[in-house]
Motif scaffolding. Structure first.
Motif, PDB file in Angstrom:
ATOM      1  N   ARG A 171       0.636  -1.248   0.101  1.00 33.17           N
ATOM      2  CA  ARG A 171       0.016  -0.192   0.127  1.00 33.17           C
ATOM      3  C   ARG A 171       0.691   1.177   0.032  1.00 33.17           C
ATOM      4  O   ARG A 171       0.546   2.315  -0.665  1.00 33.17           O
ATOM      5  N   LYS A 172       2.155   1.230   0.751  1.00 32.82           N
ATOM      6  CA  LYS A 172       2.795   2.470   0.591  1.00 32.82           C
ATOM      7  C   LYS A 172       3.633   2.054  -0.293  1.00 32.82           C
ATOM      8  O   LYS A 172       4.716   1.266  -0.147  1.00 32.82           O
ATOM      9  N   LYS A 173       3.986   2.992  -1.569  1.00 32.90           N
ATOM     10  CA  LYS A 173       5.010   2.831  -2.360  1.00 32.90           C
ATOM     11  C   LYS A 173       6.046   3.612  -2.405  1.00 32.90           C
ATOM     12  O   LYS A 173       7.106   3.480  -2.742  1.00 32.90           O
ATOM     13  N   TYR A 174       6.199   4.422  -1.389  1.00 33.60           N
ATOM     14  CA  TYR A 174       7.372   5.307  -1.108  1.00 33.60           C
ATOM     15  C   TYR A 174       7.302   5.752   0.413  1.00 33.60           C
ATOM     16  O   TYR A 174       6.402   5.491   1.231  1.00 33.60           O
ATOM     17  N   PRO A 225       5.560  18.294  -1.147  1.00 34.20           N
ATOM     18  CA  PRO A 225       4.504  18.238  -1.606  1.00 34.20           C
ATOM     19  C   PRO A 225       4.171  18.126  -3.202  1.00 34.20           C
ATOM     20  O   PRO A 225       3.302  17.717  -3.837  1.00 34.20           O
ATOM     21  N   HIS A 226       4.844  19.065  -3.632  1.00 34.35           N
ATOM     22  CA  HIS A 226       4.972  19.231  -5.212  1.00 34.35           C
ATOM     23  C   HIS A 226       5.351  17.769  -5.955  1.00 34.35           C
ATOM     24  O   HIS A 226       4.654  17.600  -6.903  1.00 34.35           O
ATOM     25  N   GLU A 246       2.899  15.161  -8.337  1.00 39.07           N
ATOM     26  CA  GLU A 246       3.413  14.527  -9.533  1.00 39.07           C
ATOM     27  C   GLU A 246       3.160  12.979  -9.610  1.00 39.07           C
ATOM     28  O   GLU A 246       2.833  12.392 -10.689  1.00 39.07           O
ATOM     29  N   LEU A 247       3.666  12.318  -8.409  1.00 35.79           N
ATOM     30  CA  LEU A 247       3.659  10.911  -8.343  1.00 35.79           C
ATOM     31  C   LEU A 247       2.275  10.361  -8.225  1.00 35.79           C
ATOM     32  O   LEU A 247       2.037   9.143  -8.340  1.00 35.79           O
ATOM     33  N   GLY A 248       1.293  10.995  -7.462  1.00 36.95           N
ATOM     34  CA  GLY A 248      -0.035  10.452  -7.258  1.00 36.95           C
ATOM     35  C   GLY A 248      -0.114   9.712  -5.845  1.00 36.95           C
ATOM     36  O   GLY A 248       0.700  10.187  -4.928  1.00 36.95           O
ATOM     37  N   VAL A 293       0.747   7.723  -3.352  1.00 37.51           N
ATOM     38  CA  VAL A 293       1.730   6.676  -3.365  1.00 37.51           C
ATOM     39  C   VAL A 293       1.998   6.257  -1.731  1.00 37.51           C
ATOM     40  O   VAL A 293       2.932   5.522  -1.270  1.00 37.51           O
ATOM     41  N   GLY A 294       0.923   6.565  -0.851  1.00 38.26           N
ATOM     42  CA  GLY A 294       0.984   5.940   0.529  1.00 38.26           C
ATOM     43  C   GLY A 294       1.551   7.018   1.510  1.00 38.26           C
ATOM     44  O   GLY A 294       1.653   6.683   2.548  1.00 38.26           O
ATOM     45  N   VAL A 295       2.211   8.241   0.788  1.00 35.77           N
ATOM     46  CA  VAL A 295       2.854   9.190   2.074  1.00 35.77           C
ATOM     47  C   VAL A 295       1.821   9.950   2.327  1.00 35.77           C
ATOM     48  O   VAL A 295       0.890  10.497   1.681  1.00 35.77           O
ATOM     49  N   SER A 296       1.667  10.119   3.908  1.00 33.72           N
ATOM     50  CA  SER A 296       0.547  10.718   4.456  1.00 33.72           C
ATOM     51  C   SER A 296       0.952  12.138   5.158  1.00 33.72           C
ATOM     52  O   SER A 296       2.219  12.420   5.274  1.00 33.72           O
TER      53      SER A 296
END
Length: 139
Positions: free
Chosen positions: A15-18, A63-64, A68-70, A72-75
């Motif tokens: 679920r978390k890609k980064y 945040p920018h 761009e990445l969509g 990716v599971g970063v909160s």
């Protein structure tokens, strides 16, 4: 890399890609194997992933990049963690793998890192053996 268990499970489940980290030591580079030390109550290495693309930027630029990445599971909680840091690393998670059984770092004569630390090849290989993770493919 020390991580709260709930974030670690998000990585291992895909679920978390980064993973977002304060820059606190040597850079994580593409192809590096990152072992996940789950903090208490687990207090052991529970899995690993291979680093893909690694971005290094001031936290105000993250945040920018995330836009761009969509998704990716970063909160927002991740963003709070890097607030005030000079630089942050955004590490792409590739090939996450769970250990068959959690590995106590004391079995290797190690202590948990405050954030992350680099291991020598021998120690990394021994940790992989103890985790019984699938072999890490060459990148």
């Amino acid at each position: 890399m020390s991580i709260k268990p709930r974030f670690g499970w998000e990585i291992l489940s895909g679920r978390k890609k980064y993973e977002l980290r304060r820059l606190a030591g040597p850079l994580v580079e593409p192809g590096d194997v990152v072992y996940l030390y789950f903090t208490k109550p687990t207090a052991a290495v529970a899995g690993r992933f291979t680093a893909g693309v690694v971005f290094v930027a001031p936290p105000s630029n993250i945040p920018h990049l995330l836009a761009e990445l969509g998704d990716v599971g970063v909160s927002g909680e991740d963003m709070e963690y890097v607030r005030g840091a000079r630089y942050a690393m955004l590490i792409q998670v590739r090939e996450p793998a769970q250990c068959r059984a959690p590995v106590k770092l004391s079995n290797l004569g190690l202590r948990p890192p405050p954030s992350y630390r680099q291991l020598d090849r021998y120690t990394g290989g021994r940790l992989n053996e103890l985790c019984q993770c699938p072999p890490t493919p060459d990148i």
